[in-house]
Motif scaffolding. Structure first.
Motif, PDB file in Angstrom:
ATOM      1  N   LYS A 145      32.388  33.918   1.393  1.00 20.11           N
ATOM      2  CA  LYS A 145      33.495  33.258   0.694  1.00 20.11           C
ATOM      3  C   LYS A 145      34.291  32.229   1.630  1.00 20.11           C
ATOM      4  N   GLN A 146      34.496  32.574   3.052  1.00 17.75           N
ATOM      5  CA  GLN A 146      34.973  31.618   3.835  1.00 17.75           C
ATOM      6  C   GLN A 146      34.437  30.691   3.946  1.00 17.75           C
ATOM      7  N   ASP A 147      33.074  30.601   4.293  1.00 14.90           N
ATOM      8  CA  ASP A 147      32.006  29.331   4.906  1.00 14.90           C
ATOM      9  C   ASP A 147      30.822  29.814   4.534  1.00 14.90           C
ATOM     10  N   LEU A 148      30.391  29.364   3.149  1.00 12.18           N
ATOM     11  CA  LEU A 148      29.108  29.607   2.636  1.00 12.18           C
ATOM     12  C   LEU A 148      27.859  29.035   3.315  1.00 12.18           C
ATOM     13  N   SER A 149      28.085  27.668   3.898  1.00 12.64           N
ATOM     14  CA  SER A 149      27.211  26.920   4.660  1.00 12.64           C
ATOM     15  C   SER A 149      26.784  27.809   6.284  1.00 12.64           C
ATOM     16  N   LYS A 150      27.818  28.059   6.747  1.00  9.57           N
ATOM     17  CA  LYS A 150      27.944  28.864   7.925  1.00  9.57           C
ATOM     18  C   LYS A 150      27.172  30.209   7.849  1.00  9.57           C
ATOM     19  N   PHE A 151      27.594  30.775   6.559  1.00  8.29           N
ATOM     20  CA  PHE A 151      26.805  32.220   6.452  1.00  8.29           C
ATOM     21  C   PHE A 151      25.413  31.964   6.309  1.00  8.29           C
TER      22      PHE A 151
ATOM     23  N   LEU B  17      19.052  33.991  12.000  1.00  9.63           N
ATOM     24  CA  LEU B  17      19.489  34.619  13.338  1.00  9.63           C
ATOM     25  C   LEU B  17      19.978  35.843  13.275  1.00  9.63           C
ATOM     26  N   ARG B  18      20.658  36.474  12.459  1.00  4.94           N
ATOM     27  CA  ARG B  18      21.291  37.564  12.262  1.00  4.94           C
ATOM     28  C   ARG B  18      20.265  38.557  11.917  1.00  4.94           C
ATOM     29  N   VAL B  19      19.097  38.393  10.862  1.00  2.00           N
ATOM     30  CA  VAL B  19      18.326  39.025  10.558  1.00  2.00           C
ATOM     31  C   VAL B  19      17.512  39.402  11.634  1.00  2.00           C
TER      32      VAL B  19
ATOM     33  N   TYR C 157      17.735  44.380  17.349  1.00  5.95           N
ATOM     34  CA  TYR C 157      18.063  44.532  18.879  1.00  5.95           C
ATOM     35  C   TYR C 157      19.628  45.192  18.958  1.00  5.95           C
ATOM     36  N   ARG C 158      20.354  44.761  17.995  1.00 10.01           N
ATOM     37  CA  ARG C 158      21.726  45.232  17.763  1.00 10.01           C
ATOM     38  C   ARG C 158      21.973  46.654  17.722  1.00 10.01           C
ATOM     39  N   LEU C 159      21.115  46.956  16.666  1.00 10.15           N
ATOM     40  CA  LEU C 159      20.886  48.507  16.286  1.00 10.15           C
ATOM     41  C   LEU C 159      20.339  49.339  17.283  1.00 10.15           C
ATOM     42  N   ILE C 160      19.387  48.848  18.175  1.00 12.55           N
ATOM     43  CA  ILE C 160      19.040  49.721  19.198  1.00 12.55           C
ATOM     44  C   ILE C 160      19.843  49.721  20.132  1.00 12.55           C
ATOM     45  N   LYS C 161      20.642  48.619  20.664  1.00  8.10           N
ATOM     46  CA  LYS C 161      21.852  48.663  21.661  1.00  8.10           C
ATOM     47  C   LYS C 161      22.861  49.720  21.100  1.00  8.10           C
ATOM     48  N   TYR C 162      23.265  49.759  19.714  1.00 12.54           N
ATOM     49  CA  TYR C 162      24.199  50.687  19.334  1.00 12.54           C
ATOM     50  C   TYR C 162      23.715  52.091  19.360  1.00 12.54           C
TER      51      TYR C 162
END
Length: 85
Positions: free
Chosen positions: A47-53, A59-61, A66-71
């Motif tokens: 809702k804040q910025d659809l195009s940025k989302f 990239l997030r997917v 990797y972020r999960l493994i780090k966590y």
């Protein structure tokens, strides 16, 4: 751990009193909070910025495993340290 007091020290005699923290319970609560608030956080992001989302989604997917493994590794380290204390 999770911004909770683990010990208290007297300023006069410097005697230290430990506070027992259930590390597994803390971890469970943190994971539950992260999972339960995820839908509202995602909704707020788009809702804040659809195009940025949308542009950031690929990239997030890709980076999520990797972020999960780090966590997981950081969590294991904290749990191991809590057993030593």
């Amino acid at each position: 751990m999770n911004n909770k007091i683990q010990s208290i020290e007297c300023e006069e005699c410097h005697r230290l009193t430990g506070v027992k923290i259930n590390a597994k319970k803390e971890l469970y609560e943190e994971v539950y909070d992260r999972i339960s608030t995820k839908p509202s956080r995602i909704t707020q992001e788009y809702k804040q910025d659809l195009s940025k989302f949308i542009s950031g989604m690929p990239l997030r997917v890709i980076s999520k495993p990797y972020r999960l493994i780090k966590y997981v590794n950081e969590t294991r380290k904290v749990l191991k340290q809590s057993k030593l204390s």
